[in-house]
Write an enzyme that holds these catalytic residues in place. Structure first.
Site, mmCIF file in Angstrom:
data_model
loop_
_atom_site.group_PDB
_atom_site.id
_atom_site.type_symbol
_atom_site.label_atom_id
_atom_site.label_comp_id
_atom_site.label_asym_id
_atom_site.label_seq_id
_atom_site.Cartn_x
_atom_site.Cartn_y
_atom_site.Cartn_z
ATOM 1 N N LYS A 1 114.050 46.407 36.855
ATOM 2 C CA LYS A 1 115.160 46.242 35.735
ATOM 3 C C LYS A 1 114.397 45.875 34.602
ATOM 4 O O LYS A 1 113.368 45.268 34.715
ATOM 5 C CB LYS A 1 116.220 45.361 35.830
ATOM 6 C CG LYS A 1 117.400 45.872 35.165
ATOM 7 C CD LYS A 1 118.135 46.942 35.646
ATOM 8 C CE LYS A 1 119.406 47.176 35.046
ATOM 9 N NZ LYS A 1 120.345 48.283 35.874
ATOM 10 N N ASP B 1 120.660 52.108 30.819
ATOM 11 C CA ASP B 1 121.784 51.010 31.326
ATOM 12 C C ASP B 1 122.749 50.607 29.860
ATOM 13 O O ASP B 1 122.534 51.360 28.990
ATOM 14 C CB ASP B 1 120.976 49.703 31.914
ATOM 15 C CG ASP B 1 122.029 48.976 32.810
ATOM 16 O OD1 ASP B 1 122.171 49.145 33.931
ATOM 17 O OD2 ASP B 1 122.602 47.828 32.258
#
Ligand code: GLU
Length: 446
Positions: free
Chosen positions: A124, A164
């Protein structure tokens, strides 16, 4: 392995990293029994290795805003685990982004990606850059400055970022353009979520929401229930909420809420057709508020500063952000006899809410299972990039269906309790953990 001991060590080492500690605690509690049946895991210190990211890149991102002022943000990429494939996971641009948040998301991503059946490790990244109110040019300059630091850490066989919160197709385009310029590599597989004409997969924008509804269908089916005619409360109004509302409507359910940081919209007539399209307009405005919906569609009401969980509904789909549904919300949903709660955002429910759901035997499924259709379709995008072909919507949708079905089966296999209740939290955590742990065992102490 004792969850308590490991958590005490992590709390001392990473004080204040609450989201990360919450995500780790949930997984460790789920896997403790299974883990302790495998002394070889303990000898190889699998858990101690698995809770630490492989590495974290932190960098300064400097860019110039429209007034000519110099702005500085911090960028990160957390490469969490590569046991089952190259690092894979999104980029989040939001003012609250911190190492704790990205470590929690990277940790969750590792198990989620393992559940998809595809060979992808977990990662991430992102920045504390706040896209709200920024012009298109500012967004572009920021993305370019961000890639100036990131390009060296990523690659189609190494680490493949995607979108995201705060990062959609537009941002992926700017990031990809700058990547090519810096790396002189023209392999489309370095990022996913690209436009359909330049290497993107058809259905990727819809995939998280679509996959979540397929999962919800299997969840209800297993409990002998049907999605059709169900009233659904959705939170958020971004890409994920949009995909969920689209598919829910198509499957005959009625979405009656969306929400933003400013409050929620209740539309008893149902959010369908042009109203779903309007969600895209709201998002594109960049203001991060949902109130204008009630001005555009007067039959709807805006409730300032409130969350949609107070609305009586059959299904609750948190689609916004972590910890958006707390213990009180859980009580309210259960008092209203909500059939099922499917977490679409990552860790959308607080630990207290999850504990309450499980203790009450409430039908509940966690984000890492429910929302895995997004990253799974990113995996399908990588495959199409690798074979230099594009699949049709039908082909992608069939594969997405198959993957969501398989994730549901894995959850049931590991989460079924003696009285027939399926603990999907436990099921998802154990299934993901076993796959990653076995791969780590096979690859030695590295
Ligand atoms: N950000 C999404 C997730 O939380 C998608 C990641 C990806 O497509 O790599 O799973």
């Amino acid at each position: 392995m004792k969850t308590k001991d490991i958590m005490a060590r992590l709390q001392a080492k990473y004080p204040g990293e609450n989201e990360y500690l919450q995500a780790v605690q949930e997984v460790l509690e789920s896997i403790e029994d299974v883990y302790n049946q495998h002394p070889e895991f303990e000898r190889a210190k699998i858990v101690e290795r698995m809770v630490e990211p492989d590495r974290i890149f932190t960098f300064r991102v400097t860019w110039v805003d429209d007034r000519g002022e110099v702005q500085t943000n911090t960028g990160y990429r957390v490469q969490f685990n590569s046991a089952i494939g190259p690092y894979k996971g999104g980029l989040r641009f939001h003012r609250a982004v911190s190492p704790s948040m990205l470590k929690f998301l990277g940790f969750e991503q590792t198990f989620k990606n393992a559940l998809t059946t595809l060979p992808m490790g977990g990662a991430k990244g992102g920045s504390d850059f706040d896209p709200a109110g920024k012009s298109n040019e500012e967004i572009m300059r920021f993305c370019q400055a961000f890639m100036l630091e990131l390009w060296n850490c990523i690659g189609p066989d190494q680490d493949i970022p995607a979108g995201d919160v705060g990062v959609g197709g537009r941002e992926i385009g700017y990031l990809y353009g700058m990547y090519k310029k810096l790396a002189r590599q023209y392999n489309t597989g370095v990022l996913t979520g690209k436009g359909a004409t330049w290497g993107g997969s058809i259905l990727r924008p819809e995939a998280t929401g679509f996959g979540a509804l397929y999962f919800t269908h299997y969840l209800l089916e297993k409990a002998g229930k049907d999605l059709k005619n169900c009233k659904i409360a959705v939170s958020g109004f971004g890409n994920v909420a949009w995909g969920a509302a689209t598919k829910a409507t198509e499957l005959g359910a009625k979405v009656v809420t969306i929400s933003g940081p400013d409050g929620y919209i209740y539309d008893p007539a149902g959010i369908s057709g042009e109203k779903i399209d309007y969600m895209l307009e709201l998002r594109a405005s960049g203001n991060d508020v949902c109130q204008p919906y009630a001005e555009e569609f007067p039959e709807a009401t805006f409730y300032e500063g409130k969350k949609p969980w107070e609305v009586k509904c059959d299904i609750a789909l948190p689609c916004a952000t972590q910890n958006e549904l707390n213990g009180d919300d859980a009580d309210m949903l259960m008092a209203n006899k909500t059939l099922c709660v499917a977490e679409v955002s990552n860790m959308g429910c607080t630990a207290e809410a999850v504990d309450k759901f499980i203790a009450a035997g409430q039908l509940f499924a966690p984000g890492k299972a429910v929302n895995a259709g997004g990253v799974a379709t990113s995996g399908l995008e990588m495959t199409q990039n690798a074979i230099r072909l594009s699949w049709s919507a039908k082909e992608v949708d069939e594969k997405l269906h198959y993957i969501m079905h398989s994730i549901h089966e894995q959850c049931v296999k590991y989460g079924k309790t003696d009285d027939g209740y399926v603990n999907y939290v436990k099921g998802a955590n154990i299934a993901g953990f076993m796959k990653v742990a076995n791969a780590m065992m096979a690859q030695g102490i590295v």
